[in-house]
Design a protein around this motif. Structure first.
Motif, short mmCIF file in Angstrom:
data_model
loop_
_atom_site.label_atom_id
_atom_site.label_comp_id
_atom_site.label_asym_id
_atom_site.label_seq_id
_atom_site.Cartn_x
_atom_site.Cartn_y
_atom_site.Cartn_z
N ILE A 11 10.76 25.15 30.91
CA ILE A 11 11.35 26.20 31.75
C ILE A 11 12.55 25.66 32.51
N SER A 12 12.46 24.43 33.01
CA SER A 12 13.55 23.85 33.79
C SER A 12 14.80 23.66 32.94
N VAL A 13 14.66 23.08 31.76
CA VAL A 13 15.82 22.82 30.90
C VAL A 13 16.42 24.14 30.41
N GLN B 176 11.73 33.10 32.17
CA GLN B 176 13.19 33.17 32.24
C GLN B 176 13.66 34.57 32.61
N VAL B 177 13.03 35.59 32.05
CA VAL B 177 13.41 36.98 32.35
C VAL B 177 13.14 37.29 33.82
N THR B 178 12.02 36.81 34.35
CA THR B 178 11.71 37.04 35.76
C THR B 178 12.76 36.41 36.67
N GLU B 179 13.16 35.19 36.35
CA GLU B 179 14.19 34.53 37.14
C GLU B 179 15.52 35.27 37.03
N GLY C 224 11.95 38.87 50.74
CA GLY C 224 10.65 39.54 50.64
C GLY C 224 10.22 39.75 49.21
N ARG C 225 11.18 40.12 48.34
CA ARG C 225 10.83 40.29 46.94
C ARG C 225 10.37 38.98 46.32
N LEU C 226 11.07 37.88 46.62
CA LEU C 226 10.69 36.58 46.07
C LEU C 226 9.28 36.19 46.51
N ILE C 227 8.95 36.42 47.77
CA ILE C 227 7.62 36.07 48.26
C ILE C 227 6.55 36.89 47.56
N PHE C 228 6.77 38.20 47.46
CA PHE C 228 5.77 39.05 46.83
C PHE C 228 5.65 38.77 45.34
N VAL D 196 0.06 44.78 35.34
CA VAL D 196 0.98 45.38 36.30
C VAL D 196 2.22 44.51 36.45
N TYR D 197 2.04 43.20 36.51
CA TYR D 197 3.21 42.34 36.65
C TYR D 197 4.12 42.42 35.43
N GLY D 198 3.53 42.51 34.23
CA GLY D 198 4.35 42.69 33.04
C GLY D 198 5.18 43.97 33.11
N ALA D 199 4.56 45.04 33.61
CA ALA D 199 5.30 46.29 33.78
C ALA D 199 6.41 46.14 34.82
N ILE D 200 6.15 45.38 35.89
CA ILE D 200 7.18 45.14 36.91
C ILE D 200 8.36 44.38 36.32
N MET D 201 8.08 43.35 35.54
CA MET D 201 9.14 42.54 34.95
C MET D 201 10.03 43.39 34.04
#
Length: 487
Positions: free
Chosen positions: A234-236, A340-343, A364-368, A398-403
């Motif tokens: 993920i880092s590279v 990668q898509v989330t970032e 706030g979004r980053l924390i949640f 739910v997180y997949g739907a958010i992404m």
């Protein structure tokens, strides 16, 4: 580590992980057949007993329940884990009635805020009553139900914004914070200028609060994923992602020493090392929890109350196995690409809707999102590694739907921005992402296979040495006749 059994006797460890089985598909259900003789002329009638198949279905259902709504074992304070639905309803209604009749209704903005907060308040109460716990129970299952409710609210908000035009969305943000009218994305700090200037003052200027946030973020990722190969992949790949989209996002343009040394080696590498070190310490710790009622001293009770905010137990994570199937291999690659898509969503949302990186909406979004990801990764891990788990957990769904919703919102409202890029760039980026993911995951599997061979050869060598020692012509192992002959 303390082992328990759930209500069906299936062994589980502290954070809800079932004991991993071989990845060959688990135990295969077998069917036994008996024959009962009827009349003399009647043929024998086969009766198939599907006990194993029924047990298999029960295990599948129980596995999903544990990862989706894990029960709390060894309850010491019954009051905090008993349902108080009637009391909660009465307190909620009385509180709403009080504020509805007492507050001043002259300001329309305050009225809208109060109405929205009341909706959120009742929705989170319903979340505590009806939503699943998820895979975690510390500090209390109600905390994770509220968090799940927040993720559902955020998903619904994204669906609402998806059907609004750009100016309407901007007006909503201006209503939330009128100061955003004075900010433009061109006012962001530039990192890719004067790259030949590598003075201490210049480097110190790059080690700002965002660098610390970068380090802490990678430490948090390491605690969640707990696999060095996947983390470095993920880092590279993120650095490659920044290079690919630098023509769209100006703050992706960095000096070589900033990207390679400050980001990859210091922030990413040190964060990964610290996170994995914390995981190692938590794995070696012995988890023996005493009831707070059994502790006599006040200091001990306070310490036990504070430890309620720590993990109940900790287990080693094994994303990849030397006998991993192709589907498990693909699932890990999928995890890397989704990360990668989330970032990317974070930076595109901030750029398209023009928000400073230190704005409370961005932070706030980053924390949640970080809190949403924690149970989602756990549920995804069980879904990938446990063949008895046939459904992905609700929080992960739910997180997949958010992404996906965030990505659609960015593409819909950033058409002019995405018109600057070419389809070939996106294809090349996806190709490189897949190739690097496959390479890192393959190397991780190869390394585990090599380590497994080393471990398996040690007992064989020890046994061989022991046998040769027993058969060696030493004096203590010879018969009296041979000893006399040697003398």
């Amino acid at each position: 580590m303390k082992k328990r059994s759930n209500s069906r006797g299936t062994p589980t460890d502290g954070d809800g992980e079932q004991q991993e089985r071989a990845n060959s598909g688990g135990d295969q259900s077998t069917t036994s057949t008996k024959y009962i003789s009827g009349a003399a002329s009647a043929p024998a009638t086969p009766i198939k007993r599907n006990d194993n198949g029924k047990r298999r279905k029960e295990e599948i259902a129980q596995t999903f329940v544990i990862v989706n709504e894990r029960p709390v074992d060894d309850i010491s304070l019954d009051f905090f884990y008993k349902p108080h639905t009637i009391t909660l309803l009465a307190v909620s209604v009385l509180a709403v009635m009080y504020f509805a009749f007492v507050r001043n209704e002259a300001n329309i903005d305050d009225n809208l805020w109060s109405g929205l907060l009341c909706i959120v308040f009742f929705f989170l109460i319903i979340s505590v009553i009806a939503f699943p716990n998820g895979p975690f129970t510390r500090p209390h299952p109600a905390v994770w139900r509220i968090l799940f409710g927040c993720s559902v609210l955020y998903l619904l908000m994204l669906q609402f914004l998806m059907f609004q035009n750009y100016s309407t969305i901007r007006s909503i943000f201006y209503w939330l914070d009128p100061k955003l009218k004075n900010f433009h994305i061109d006012m962001e700090k530039e990192y890719g200028v004067n790259c030949s200037d590598i003075s201490w003052e210049r480097v110190k200027g790059h080690l700002d609060v965002f660098a610390w946030g970068h380090f802490l973020g990678w430490a948090f990722k390491a605690i969640l994923i707990r696999h060095m190969g996947i983390l470095w992949a993920i880092s590279v790949m993120w650095e490659i992602t920044e290079i690919t989209f630098a023509h769209l996002l100006p703050n992706f343009i960095e000096c070589w020493w900033d990207a390679l040394i400050l980001d990859v080696i210091i922030c990413n590498g040190l964060g990964i090392w610290v996170g994995l070190k914390i995981c190692q310490i938590l794995e070696m710790r012995e988890y023996k929890w005493a009831s707070i009622k059994d502790i006599s001293t006040t200091t001990g009770k306070i310490k036990r109350a504070m430890l309620q905010f720590t993990p109940e137990s900790w287990s080693a994570i094994r994303w990849l196995d030397p006998k991993s199937t192709a589907m498990r291999f693909a699932a890990v690659i999928q995890l890397v690409i989704f990360w990668q898509v989330t970032e990317l969503n974070t930076f595109f949302l901030k750029h398209i809707f023009e928000m400073p990186p230190d704005h409370f909406i961005v932070i706030g979004r980053l924390i949640f999102i970080g809190l949403f990801v924690a149970p989602s990764v756990r549920q995804y891990y069980v879904y990938v590694t446990d063949t008895r788990c046939k459904r992905v957990g609700t929080q992960c769904w739910v997180y997949g739907a958010i992404m996906v919703s965030e990505a659609i919102l960015c593409i819909k409202n950033g058409k002019e921005l995405f018109e600057r890029t070419q389809a070939i760039n996106i294809v090349l980026w996806l190709t490189v992402q897949v190739l690097i993911s496959v390479s890192f995951v393959y190397v991780a599997v190869w390394w585990q296979q090599r380590q497994l061979k080393k471990v398996s050869t040690i007992p064989a060598l020890s046994k061989k040495q022991g046998d040769s020692a027993q058969n060696s012509p030493s004096k203590g192992n010879l018969s009296p006749a041979k000893e006399k002959k040697l003398k």
